[in-house]
Design an enzyme around this catalytic site. Structure first.
Site: not given
Ligand code: ACO
Length: 357
Positions: A244, A299
């Protein structure tokens, strides 16, 4: 500049506060625990709308029932072109048929729209006639009735109410920000809500729960979890339902929804399986990204709850919109009441014209 505007404060709000380090969500002075499973969606929406509309009734139930009946007229526009679209695209197109404005009447129709249009779309896609709303019912009860053409049990209605309340508002998330940007141009509530729906649709925001069911089905049995998860991460996939932007600990909404699934008493085996998958994912993510706390978000248990209520996975984001629409409208009104046009700056990093270089 902050990548993805992380930690940038772009609005003052009285509506909700997300404390990502404490894992706490406050909605208009109430913690999520005080609201989820305790008040109806209409009561939560009333709380959000308080002070933002003239003539707001004490109880929104009857007025929202009337609004469901009013918007049902638009279901006649569900043609074959729209039925070939995903439910959220069809729902968005029907919502776009509603007139724009900033009044309470427009707001109530927009609150009714995702519920009425999603139920009608799903039924029409299955070759079944849409079911007209019953204005005497509460919103959650009528959503399930319009979807199934049969009354739902009290336990199911309570579970859906808990879900809608749990997701009704959540700080300046991507869809709410989009809604506020549009509201700041004075385009009207319908335009703001359409922006919210469009932003919510993406898999990094509200589009995650459908793929969570695919993930659970792909894993199949707890024994297979580790192999499946490691292969997904090795491909560079993100595990839906985890991570998140704001929470650095467990999302409090995950527990509110898990409790709702348990209270409903449906699919105990499925819940135990999901818990096993969740714990495998958490331990693998810890090793995979030791510097980045990645925990369960709203989610993951949304997927289980909506599956137990027999919503098709293709509609999960639409059901999210049924709840979040209250937050979008309240934020749009708050933006209109005090906010200036939202117009940030960008930094030009492209080439200069030859004469200026
Ligand atoms: N699975 C695997 N790796 C992950 C995940 C995940 N669910 N979430 C983050 N990471 C990793 C990213 O790949 C990134 O790695 P890197 O630095 O090597 O590229 C690191 O953790 C940081 O991630 P960011 O994308 O910078 O985090 P951000 O704050 O932008 O994204 C997000 C948050 C979009 C929710 C992300 O955690 C994600 O994609 N989760 C999966 C999708 C999801 O569950 N979405 C619902 C969110 S809740 C809502 O919106 C209601």
């Amino acid at each position: 500049m902050s990548d993805g505007l992380e930690d940038v404060v772009a609005a003052d709000t009285v509506l909700s506060d997300v404390d990502g380090r404490a894992g706490r969500l406050i909605i208009r002075g109430h913690s999520l625990d005080e609201l989820a499973g305790r008040v109806s969606f209409e009561a939560a929406a009333r709380l959000l709308f308080d002070g933002f509309f003239e003539g707001l009734p004490d109880d929104l139930t009857a007025a929202l029932g009337v609004a469901r009946v009013e918007v049902f007229a638009e279901v006649a526009a569900l043609d074959t072109g729209l039925l070939d679209r995903t439910p959220i695209e069809a729902m968005r197109a029907l919502t776009a048929r509603l007139g724009d404005g900033d009044s309470l009447e427009v707001a109530l129709r927009l609150m009714a729209a995702p519920a009425v249009f999603t139920a009608a779309t799903v039924r029409a896609q299955a070759g079944e006639a849409p079911v007209a709303p019953d204005p005497k019912l509460g919103h959650a009860a009528d959503i399930l009735r319009m979807l199934r053409a049969a009354p739902a049990s009290k336990a199911e209605i309570d579970a859906l109410d808990t879900y809608l309340v749990t997701v009704c508002d959540h700080g300046l998330n991507a869809s709410t920000f989009a809604a506020r940007v549009v509201a700041s141009t004075r385009a009207g509530l319908t335009s703001a809500v359409l922006a919210g729906i469009s932003a919510l649709k993406g898999p990094l925001h509200g589009g995650a729960p459908g793929p969570i069911i695919d993930m659970l089905d792909g894993i199949g049995t707890p024994d297979n979890a580790r192999t499946w998860i490691e292969a997904a991460l090795a491909r560079g996939d993100r595990l839906m339902g985890f991570g998140h932007r704001v929470y650095r600990v467990r999302d409090p909404r995950a527990d509110a929804l898990k409790a709702a699934v348990r209270r409903m008493g449906a699919g105990a085996g499925r819940l135990a399986f999901a818990e096993a998958v969740e714990s495998a994912i958490l331990s693998i993510l810890k090793a995979h990204k030791p510097d980045r706390p990645l925990d369960t978000n709203v989610e993951f248990y949304t997927a289980l709850l909506l599956e137990s209520l027999a919503f098709p996975p293709s509609t999960f984001t639409c059901v999210f919109a049924m709840g979040r629409v209250a937050g979008w409208i309240a934020h749009a009104r708050e933006q209109l009441a005090g906010g200036r046009l939202i117009r940030p700056a960008s930094r030009y990093v492209g080439p200069l014209p030859k004469a200026a270089a």
